[in-house]
Design a protein around this motif. Structure first.
Motif, PDB file in Angstrom:
ATOM      1  N   MET A  12      -5.577   5.306  -5.838  1.00  0.00           N
ATOM      2  CA  MET A  12      -4.162   4.988  -5.606  1.00  0.00           C
ATOM      3  C   MET A  12      -4.006   3.742  -4.741  1.00  0.00           C
ATOM      4  O   MET A  12      -3.111   2.922  -4.973  1.00  0.00           O
ATOM      5  N   ILE A  13      -4.874   3.600  -3.750  1.00  0.00           N
ATOM      6  CA  ILE A  13      -4.817   2.402  -2.904  1.00  0.00           C
ATOM      7  C   ILE A  13      -5.100   1.159  -3.732  1.00  0.00           C
ATOM      8  O   ILE A  13      -4.422   0.123  -3.586  1.00  0.00           O
ATOM      9  N   ALA A  14      -6.090   1.228  -4.620  1.00  0.00           N
ATOM     10  CA  ALA A  14      -6.420   0.069  -5.455  1.00  0.00           C
ATOM     11  C   ALA A  14      -5.243  -0.314  -6.336  1.00  0.00           C
ATOM     12  O   ALA A  14      -4.948  -1.504  -6.526  1.00  0.00           O
ATOM     13  N   GLU A  15      -4.562   0.674  -6.887  1.00  0.00           N
ATOM     14  CA  GLU A  15      -3.397   0.380  -7.727  1.00  0.00           C
ATOM     15  C   GLU A  15      -2.271  -0.225  -6.900  1.00  0.00           C
ATOM     16  O   GLU A  15      -1.614  -1.179  -7.327  1.00  0.00           O
ATOM     17  N   LEU A  16      -2.047   0.319  -5.712  1.00  0.00           N
ATOM     18  CA  LEU A  16      -1.018  -0.241  -4.837  1.00  0.00           C
ATOM     19  C   LEU A  16      -1.325  -1.695  -4.504  1.00  0.00           C
ATOM     20  O   LEU A  16      -0.432  -2.564  -4.565  1.00  0.00           O
ATOM     21  N   GLU A  17      -2.563  -1.989  -4.169  1.00  0.00           N
ATOM     22  CA  GLU A  17      -2.942  -3.355  -3.826  1.00  0.00           C
ATOM     23  C   GLU A  17      -2.843  -4.276  -5.039  1.00  0.00           C
ATOM     24  O   GLU A  17      -2.458  -5.450  -4.906  1.00  0.00           O
ATOM     25  N   ARG A  18      -3.157  -3.758  -6.222  1.00  0.00           N
ATOM     26  CA  ARG A  18      -3.014  -4.569  -7.434  1.00  0.00           C
ATOM     27  C   ARG A  18      -1.561  -4.988  -7.633  1.00  0.00           C
ATOM     28  O   ARG A  18      -1.275  -6.087  -8.148  1.00  0.00           O
ATOM     29  N   LEU A  19      -0.637  -4.121  -7.198  1.00  0.00           N
ATOM     30  CA  LEU A  19       0.785  -4.385  -7.353  1.00  0.00           C
ATOM     31  C   LEU A  19       1.356  -5.181  -6.182  1.00  0.00           C
ATOM     32  O   LEU A  19       2.570  -5.406  -6.116  1.00  0.00           O
ATOM     33  N   GLY A  20       0.496  -5.594  -5.256  1.00  0.00           N
ATOM     34  CA  GLY A  20       0.945  -6.413  -4.146  1.00  0.00           C
ATOM     35  C   GLY A  20       1.210  -5.678  -2.860  1.00  0.00           C
ATOM     36  O   GLY A  20       1.577  -6.296  -1.850  1.00  0.00           O
ATOM     37  N   GLY A  21       1.044  -4.356  -2.855  1.00  0.00           N
ATOM     38  CA  GLY A  21       1.243  -3.572  -1.641  1.00  0.00           C
ATOM     39  C   GLY A  21       0.017  -3.601  -0.755  1.00  0.00           C
ATOM     40  O   GLY A  21      -1.036  -4.143  -1.116  1.00  0.00           O
ATOM     41  N   ARG A  22       0.129  -3.012   0.411  1.00  0.00           N
ATOM     42  CA  ARG A  22      -1.026  -2.958   1.300  1.00  0.00           C
ATOM     43  C   ARG A  22      -0.971  -1.715   2.169  1.00  0.00           C
ATOM     44  O   ARG A  22       0.099  -1.143   2.395  1.00  0.00           O
ATOM     45  N   VAL A  23      -2.156  -1.313   2.656  1.00  0.00           N
ATOM     46  CA  VAL A  23      -2.307  -0.165   3.553  1.00  0.00           C
ATOM     47  C   VAL A  23      -2.848  -0.676   4.874  1.00  0.00           C
ATOM     48  O   VAL A  23      -3.878  -1.364   4.910  1.00  0.00           O
ATOM     49  N   ILE A  24      -2.158  -0.342   5.958  1.00  0.00           N
ATOM     50  CA  ILE A  24      -2.576  -0.759   7.303  1.00  0.00           C
ATOM     51  C   ILE A  24      -3.049   0.495   8.045  1.00  0.00           C
ATOM     52  O   ILE A  24      -2.253   1.410   8.288  1.00  0.00           O
ATOM     53  N   THR A  25      -4.328   0.578   8.362  1.00  0.00           N
ATOM     54  CA  THR A  25      -4.869   1.744   9.055  1.00  0.00           C
ATOM     55  C   THR A  25      -4.934   1.484  10.561  1.00  0.00           C
ATOM     56  O   THR A  25      -4.825   0.352  11.022  1.00  0.00           O
ATOM     57  N   GLY A  26      -5.119   2.578  11.322  1.00  0.00           N
ATOM     58  CA  GLY A  26      -5.206   2.466  12.769  1.00  0.00           C
ATOM     59  C   GLY A  26      -3.907   2.032  13.422  1.00  0.00           C
ATOM     60  O   GLY A  26      -3.912   1.493  14.529  1.00  0.00           O
ATOM     61  N   HIS A  27      -2.783   2.293  12.761  1.00  0.00           N
ATOM     62  CA  HIS A  27      -1.470   1.869  13.267  1.00  0.00           C
ATOM     63  C   HIS A  27      -0.569   3.104  13.342  1.00  0.00           C
ATOM     64  O   HIS A  27      -0.065   3.582  12.330  1.00  0.00           O
ATOM     65  N   ARG A  28      -0.375   3.616  14.523  1.00  0.00           N
ATOM     66  CA  ARG A  28       0.499   4.780  14.709  1.00  0.00           C
ATOM     67  C   ARG A  28       1.935   4.308  14.887  1.00  0.00           C
ATOM     68  O   ARG A  28       2.239   3.510  15.774  1.00  0.00           O
ATOM     69  N   VAL A  29       2.801   4.793  14.040  1.00  0.00           N
ATOM     70  CA  VAL A  29       4.209   4.421  14.105  1.00  0.00           C
ATOM     71  C   VAL A  29       4.894   5.281  15.163  1.00  0.00           C
ATOM     72  O   VAL A  29       4.805   6.516  15.141  1.00  0.00           O
ATOM     73  N   ASP A  30       5.585   4.643  16.096  1.00  0.00           N
ATOM     74  CA  ASP A  30       6.257   5.361  17.178  1.00  0.00           C
ATOM     75  C   ASP A  30       7.773   5.274  17.105  1.00  0.00           C
ATOM     76  O   ASP A  30       8.461   5.996  17.822  1.00  0.00           O
ATOM     77  N   SER A  31       8.290   4.398  16.260  1.00  0.00           N
ATOM     78  CA  SER A  31       9.743   4.244  16.179  1.00  0.00           C
ATOM     79  C   SER A  31      10.138   3.665  14.834  1.00  0.00           C
ATOM     80  O   SER A  31       9.450   2.777  14.300  1.00  0.00           O
ATOM     81  N   LEU A  32      11.254   4.140  14.308  1.00  0.00           N
ATOM     82  CA  LEU A  32      11.793   3.564  13.079  1.00  0.00           C
ATOM     83  C   LEU A  32      12.260   2.136  13.302  1.00  0.00           C
ATOM     84  O   LEU A  32      12.400   1.362  12.346  1.00  0.00           O
ATOM     85  N   HIS A  33      12.491   1.777  14.540  1.00  0.00           N
ATOM     86  CA  HIS A  33      12.924   0.416  14.851  1.00  0.00           C
ATOM     87  C   HIS A  33      11.813  -0.608  14.620  1.00  0.00           C
ATOM     88  O   HIS A  33      12.068  -1.821  14.661  1.00  0.00           O
ATOM     89  N   ASP A  34      10.592  -0.117  14.378  1.00  0.00           N
ATOM     90  CA  ASP A  34       9.503  -1.037  14.059  1.00  0.00           C
ATOM     91  C   ASP A  34       9.728  -1.732  12.713  1.00  0.00           C
ATOM     92  O   ASP A  34       9.072  -2.731  12.419  1.00  0.00           O
ATOM     93  N   PHE A  35      10.652  -1.185  11.898  1.00  0.00           N
ATOM     94  CA  PHE A  35      10.854  -1.696  10.538  1.00  0.00           C
ATOM     95  C   PHE A  35      12.338  -1.974  10.291  1.00  0.00           C
ATOM     96  O   PHE A  35      12.962  -1.369   9.413  1.00  0.00           O
ATOM     97  N   PRO A  36      12.924  -2.884  11.035  1.00  0.00           N
ATOM     98  CA  PRO A  36      14.371  -3.078  10.937  1.00  0.00           C
ATOM     99  C   PRO A  36      14.834  -3.629   9.595  1.00  0.00           C
ATOM    100  O   PRO A  36      16.001  -3.447   9.218  1.00  0.00           O
TER     101      PRO A  36
END
Length: 490
Positions: A223-247
Motif C-alpha cells: 500500500m505504501i508503494a502504491e501511495l508513493e507511486r501516486l505522489g503521496g508520502r509516509v513520514i515516520t517517527g512523527h507524533r502528531v500532537d495538534s490538528l493545528h499542525d495541518f492548517p
C-alpha cells in the motif's frame, strides 16, 4: 501542504490514503512509530534472521475484504500463502479439530458432528461474498443479500444462546468453533464473538487464512508503494500532537483510537462528543510472546503441523472459563493462546531448519504480567518437548503494547471492547461514525465500523465520506481502486 493528512499508518490509514490518492488528491501519512505498518508490521524481535509479525499474523480478510479484492495484493507483489489447514484446535489425548480449507475434508474429520458442521457453514461458504458484505459494512445500511443476512443472523442467535451446544455431540467441533469466537477477547457466547466466529469460519473454507510471504509487513509495503507511486508520502517517527499542525489540509483522517483523538483535539471537540469518547470502553488485552525455535512445534495431534493458526486452550468449556476470568479482570490459570506458525508455508521467516512461532494469550486490560510461562505450559500440554526448542523469546505485556501502537489502549488489540453496543456504535452513536464534529476531521481506525482486523474497510469507508463531503467526489472508492480482481493464492 497536502490536500489530505492521514494520522497513523496502520492498514486502515494506508487504505484511506490509497483511496484518496487514487482520487487525485495529494496525501501525506504521519506515523508516530519509527516504522510504518501499524498492526501489520514485521520485525526481528528475537534473533537475527527471525522475522516476527508484531501484531497481525494470519489474514482471513486479505483475500475477502472488498478493499483488498479491489486493490489486489497479488498484483502489487504480495505473495499470499494458504496453509492446507486454516486453523486447528488441539485437545488432550492427542486429538484435534482441524478446519481444512476444503469443507468436505473438515466434515469428514469431525465424525458424527461433521454433518452438523456442514449445515452450519455450507450455506455461508456458498455465499461468502455476501457474508463479507454484511460483516464489512458501515453497520448503517441494510445489506442487499437479505437471505444470507437471515441465515447468518439465525446462526448467531443459536450459538449466542443456551442452545449453543445442541448442534454438536462430541468435543472437537464445538471447541473448533469456540476457538475462533474467542478471537474477540470476550466470552465466546456473546453475539459479537459468535459473529466473528461465523465470518472467520466461513473464510477458512473459502480461500483460507492466508499468510504473506516474508511477513505481514508485505501488505503495508504494497500500500505504501502504491501511495508513493501516486505522489503521496509516509513520514515516520512523527507524533502528531495538534490538528493545528495541518492548517491547510482540507481533510484529516485519524487512524487512531478515540483516546488519541481526545489527546490531539480535546480542547476543540464539543463537550458532548468528547464525553462520549471518554466513555468509550476498551476491552480485554493480549500479552504477545514471540519465539525463535530450533525446529517445528512437535504437536501430538496429526494435522496440527499443517495449520497456519492454532487455538490452544482445550475444550469449549475451558475456553469459556478462560475468557470469563479475563472479563472479570483476572488472569486465567490456563489462558486462551492464539498461535501462528508461518513456517508451515513460508520458509523465509527464519534461518534454514529453524522457525518463528507467534503467540498471544488473553489477559486483563492493562496487565503488566509476563505470561510467557503460562503460554509455554499450554503449548507443551499439546506439544510435549516444545520448551526444548526455544532459542529465544520476546515479550510484549499488555501494558507495553501502547508504547509501540497507541491504538492498543491497555493492550486491547481490538481498539475497543467487542460488546454488542460498541460493535454497532463504535466510537459513538452517530449516523456517520467516521465524521467527527470538527469540520474535515474523520476517524478511520478499528475503533469505527466494521471493527478490528486487517481489512482496510474502516479506512475505505471514512475516505469515501471525506471525498464526498470535502471534495465533492462521489465516485465509489472501490471503483477508484480498480476492478474486483481476486488476489492470487499458492
Amino acid at each position: 501542504m497536502a490536500d489530505v493528512v492521514v494520522v497513523g499508518s496502520g492498514p486502515n490509514g494506508l487504505a484511506a490514503a490509497v483511496v484518496l490518492a487514487r482520487a487525485g488528491l495529494s496525501v501525506e501519512v504521519y506515523e508516530a512509530y519509527g516504522a510504518a505498518g501499524g498492526g501489520s508490521r514485521t520485525a526481528e524481535l528475537t534473533l537475527p534472521g527471525f522475522h516476527h509479525d508484531v501484531c497481525a499474523g494470519a489474514h482471513p480478510m486479505a483475500l475477502a475484504a472488498p478493499f483488498f479484492r479491489a486493490f489486489d495484493l497479488a498484483a502489487h507483489g504480495v505473495e499470499l500463502l494458504a496453509p492446507e489447514v486454516s486453523y486447528a484446535h488441539p485437545l488432550d489425548g492427542g486429538t484435534a479439530g482441524l478446519a481444512w480449507r476444503d469443507l468436505d475434508r473438515t466434515v469428514d474429520g469431525l465424525g458424527v458432528d461433521g454433518p452438523a458442521w456442514r449445515r452450519l457453514f455450507a450455506p455461508l461458504v456458498r455465499q461468502w461474498p455476501e457474508v463479507v458484505e454484511l460483516a464489512m459494512s458501515d453497520m448503517r445500511h441494510l445489506p442487499i443479500a437479505r437471505a444470507t443476512t437471515v441465515r447468518f443472523g439465525l446462526r448467531m442467535l443459536e450459538q449466542g444462546s443456551p442452545a449453543w451446544n445442541l448442534r454438536f455431540r462430541e468435543t472437537a467441533a464445538p471447541a473448533l468453533l469456540t476457538g475462533i469466537a474467542t478471537h474477540a477477547i470476550t466470552p465466546p457466547r456473546k453475539l459479537p464473538a459468535v459473529g466473528a466466529a461465523l465470518l472467520l469460519g466461513t473464510l477458512a473454507h473459502a480461500g483460507g487464512w492466508v499468510i504473506p510471504r516474508g511477513g505481514s509487513q508485505a501488505i503495508a509495503n504494497a500500500m505504501i508503494a502504491e501511495l508513493e507511486r501516486l505522489g503521496g508520502r509516509v513520514i515516520t517517527g512523527h507524533r502528531v500532537d495538534s490538528l493545528h499542525d495541518f492548517p491547510d489540509a482540507k481533510a484529516v483522517l485519524l487512524d487512531t483510537a478515540p483516546a488519541e483523538l481526545l489527546r490531539i483535539a480535546t480542547t476543540e471537540l464539543p463537550e458532548r462528543y468528547a464525553a462520549t469518547l471518554r466513555r468509550f470502553q476498551y476491552g480485554g488485552a493480549a500479552c504477545k510472546v514471540d519465539f525463535a525455535l530450533s525446529g517445528p512445534v512437535p504437536w501430538q495431534a496429526e494435522g496440527c503441523d499443517r495449520a497456519g493458526t492454532l487455538h490452544v486452550v482445550g475444550t469449549r468449556a475451558e475456553a469459556m472459563a478462560a475468557e470469563q476470568a479475563v472479563a472479570a479482570g483476572n488472569h486465567a490459570p490456563r489462558p486462551y493462546v492464539l498461535a501462528i506458525q508461518p513456517g508451515v508455508v513460508d520458509d523465509t521467516r527464519a534461518p534454514a531448519g529453524k522457525h518463528t512461532f507467534y503467540t498471544y494469550a488473553h489477559v486483563p486490560h492493562g496487565s503488566t504480567r509476563d505470561v510467557s510461562e503460562d503460554i509455554i505450559a499450554q503449548i507443551s500440554r499439546f506439544a510435549p518437548g516444545f520448551r526444548d526448542l526455544i532459542l529465544d523469546k520476546h515479550v510484549y505485556t499488555a501494558a507495553q503494547l501502547p508504547a509501540h501502537n497507541a491504538n492498543y489502549v491497555g493492550g486491547d488489540i481490538s481498539a475497543g471492547a467487542m460488546n454488542l453496543w460498541q460493535t454497532a456504535f463504535r466510537p459513538a452513536p452517530r449516523w456517520n461514525p467516521y465524521r467527527t464534529p470538527l469540520p474535515g476531521v474523520y476517524l478511520c481506525s478499528s475503533s469505527t465500523p466494521p471493527g478490528p482486523g486487517v481489512h482496510g474497510m474502516s479506512g475505505m469507508h471514512a475516505a469515501g465520506h471525506a471525498l464526498r463531503e470535502r471534495f465533492g467526489i462521489d465516485t465509489d472508492p472501490l471503483a477508484l481502486l480498480g476492478d474486483q480482481a481476486g488476489a492470487g493464492v499458492r
